[in-house]
Design a protein around this motif. Structure first.
Motif: not given
Length: 657
Positions: A117-129, A150-165
């Protein structure tokens, strides 16, 4: 067509679903099997995807690489291969589930959910780690490492990171206390519009032209990020929704051709540990972006600590078991017990009718397990008295009793979710990225298991175990684990059983393809290493200035020699460099040519025996990479002129006990 299907490109990406799979409910094998059609609901993407970022030269254009000598093809499906599992496969599937339940290896949904059991915040935090961007949600968000990645990512990849943050920020209600990640992305992807449109057009043309070259085959292109390929398919689906020829759902598997890059194929085991870490970060970002686009909800699980068993073999963590085995055989990459089981079954069991399906005797299996625990490491165990079906049952039991799933608790349900993707290439995209995410012991052990299962299938005429039969038997053992809430299936519907085995079938059939690193990931790793080596020249607390300088520096690179060059190749034995050789490189030179020239010199070891050698590129924009024999050396020189070429003796394979 002998198991192959004709496809047309462009075509629409099929609809996907994200079902909330429930708990398991075993169905008795005598119950009539009901046929239930699988209905998928289309999912609308309510945004305008951005253009793709194509990999720069010398990544080969698929248009020019579809020739036979530059193609990597998966094995052709057998002419005798069934298109669907038969009734015996269905019965074997439910029988295997019943065996797992009786053995106490069946998942306990309640306890598993409590542990994971993990909250959404914990899931996203672990993903960013995990992707190396944890500083984006900390007070010290202006971190140069974040910027370089971040400078190596494509735009769609960057959008995925942004959604997690964004999800993490909303979960913790700290928007006003943190810098928003959009400030970083706005500077990282401020591209010229004409360049972006050109990149997207190249991607579309490449995907279309390669498919036209071999209409009966699937072309597996890896120069463009998988998430960006999904964006293109979504756009094509909107424009030509009614004119796309859908793949026939007849259960057949086509041949898949992967055009080779001129820098050669890179397998996950060919890279240094430092570069593999970067590969895993980039693969997780791309997989998450792909899941967002096709509508797969990925929830990862963590497990509570459990009591370790007293057994030296069964129920021991895979990493611990390997650590102990490497004290006896430093070269081993898979558990010694599994190596012996595979060797025994390949010698005595692959021709046995119903191997893997027909269970062994419970009393003999219990005795066999006790004898292995007592005598295996002492070298006293007698394999001559073991029956093949008992050994096969012990093999499955070993996998089930691992304290953590072989596919890991984090990604087990993501592997299972692949079955609900309708496009074959997108299934393979997901599996390719998931394989790269596995820890090294799990990845190596899984590969050894799949190689053994492929040998079982190759003896189908004698053992009556075709690909569907092997897949339906092994799927519950791989995708069920008592520590993770399961997403496999419930009920006895024919369609559900097929999809439960489909992922296993793809892993077996396309395993060679799935263990390679996509070209776009390798290109991102090189960019990341290149920018990291120059960061001290441009270090600036302000992200915008740093990125502008890196971008400008990359455009001002001098033109490299494109005709021929002479390279000094180091010869390394052990940890010492014992000599050098000069090699003249031209546009046709390949790594195999350099190895051939070196072997003609007749360098021998002190005992007089000849050794096999591998060629590596070391340094520059890569940590260390073993080269494929078809690597074009002039392209490699132009791509990484700062790296060195080193010849090393091939490591000896593990011989087990």
């Amino acid at each position: 067509m002998g198991g192959r299907e004709e496809i047309m490109v462009p075509r629409a990406m099929g609809p996907t679903i994200s079902p909330a799979w429930g708990n398991f409910r075993l169905a008795p094998t005598r119950k009539p099997v009901r046929i239930k059609k699988f209905k998928a609901s289309s999912r609308k993407i309510m945004r305008d995807p951005s253009p793709t970022e194509m990999s720069a030269e010398p990544w080969a254009s698929p248009q020019n690489q579809a020739a036979a000598e530059h193609s990597v093809c998966t094995p052709q499906p057998s002419q005798d291969q069934e298109q669907h599992p038969d009734q015996l496969c269905f019965e074997s599937f439910w029988s295997e589930l019943e065996t797992i339940k009786q053995g106490g290896d069946y998942p306990d949904p309640d306890s598993a959910r409590r542990d994971s059991r993990q909250s959404d915040g914990e899931q996203e935090e672990q993903w960013l780690v995990d992707v190396g961007l944890s500083n984006l949600i900390s007070e010290d968000s202006e971190n140069v490492e974040n910027t370089l990645l971040l400078s190596t990512l494509t735009r769609t990849q960057a959008e995925a990171v942004q959604r997690r943050v964004d999800t993490y920020t909303m979960s913790h209600r700290k928007r006003n206390k943190q810098r928003h990640v959009r400030e970083v992305f706005d500077t990282s992807f401020n591209q010229d519009l004409s360049d972006s449109q050109h990149s997207e057009e190249l991607a579309k043309n490449s995907m279309t032209s390669v498919s036209k070259s071999a209409p009966e085959d699937e072309i597996f292109m890896t120069d463009v990020a998988y998430c960006e390929q999904a964006v293109i398919l979504l756009k094509q689906a909107k424009l030509t929704q009614n004119n796309i020829q859908r793949r026939r759902e007849d259960g057949t598997l086509p041949r898949v051709i992967c055009p080779k890059c001129r820098l050669g194929v890179t397998r996950i085991q060919d890279l240094s540990h430092a570069d593999v870490k970067k590969v895993r970060q980039l693969a997780l970002i791309d997989m998450t972006a792909l899941c967002d686009l096709i509508g797969l909800e990925v929830k990862r699980h963590k497990m509570a600590k459990r009591k370790m068993p007293e057994s030296p073999l069964f129920g021991v963590p895979l990493a611990t078991l390997l650590e102990n085995d490497q004290k006896m055989d430093p070269a081993t990459t898979t558990p010694l017990l599994l190596q012996k089981l595979f060797a025994f079954l390949e010698d005595k069991g692959v021709d046995s009718e119903g191997i893997l399906r027909v269970p062994g005797s419970l009393s003999r299996i219990k005795s066999l397990q006790q004898d292995l625990e007592a005598d295996f490491y002492a070298g006293r165990f007698k394999w001559d008295e073991v029956r093949p079906n008992d050994a096969a049952t012990v093999l499955k039991k070993f996998i089930r009793e691992l304290p953590a799933p072989l596919l890991t608790a984090e990604y087990l349900n993501t592997f299972s979710a692949v079955r609900d993707i309708t496009e074959l290439k997108q299934k393979l995209h997901m599996l390719n990225l998931l394989i790269l995410l596995l820890p090294e012991p799990n990845r190596n052990t899984l590969k050894a298991l799949l190689e053994f299962l492929n040998k079982v299938v190759s003896h189908e005429k004698r053992n009556r175990m075709n690909l569907w039969a092997v897949a339906t038997i092994m799927a519950p053992n791989l995708f069920l684990h008592k520590t993770v809430p399961s997403r496999l299936t419930e009920g006895a519907e024919k369609g559900q059983v097929e999809k439960a085995a489909d992922v296993m079938r793809l892993l077996i059939r396309y395993q060679d393809l799935l263990w390679t690193i996509p070209n776009f990931v390798m290109n991102q790793v090189r960019k990341l290493n290149e920018n990291s080596s120059r960061r001290y020249q441009f270090y600036d607390r302000r992200f915008k200035n740093l990125l502008r300088k890196i971008h400008a520096d990359s455009k001002e690179k001098p033109d490299k020699n494109t005709s021929e060059a002479c390279r000094t190749v180091k010869i390394q034995i052990g940890d010492r460099v014992n000599g050098t050789m000069d090699f003249k490189v031209n546009k046709d030179s390949r790594a195999s040519d350099l190895l051939t020239q070196f072997e003609k010199k007749g360098l021998r070891q002190r005992n007089g025996s000849m050794s096999s050698w591998d060629l590596y590129e070391v340094g520059g924009n890569i940590g260390e990479r073993r080269l494929d024999c078809d690597t074009h050396l002039l392209d490699l020189y132009n791509s990484n002129s700062g790296g060195e070429w080193v010849l090393k003796i091939k490591p000896k394979a593990s011989k087990g006990l």
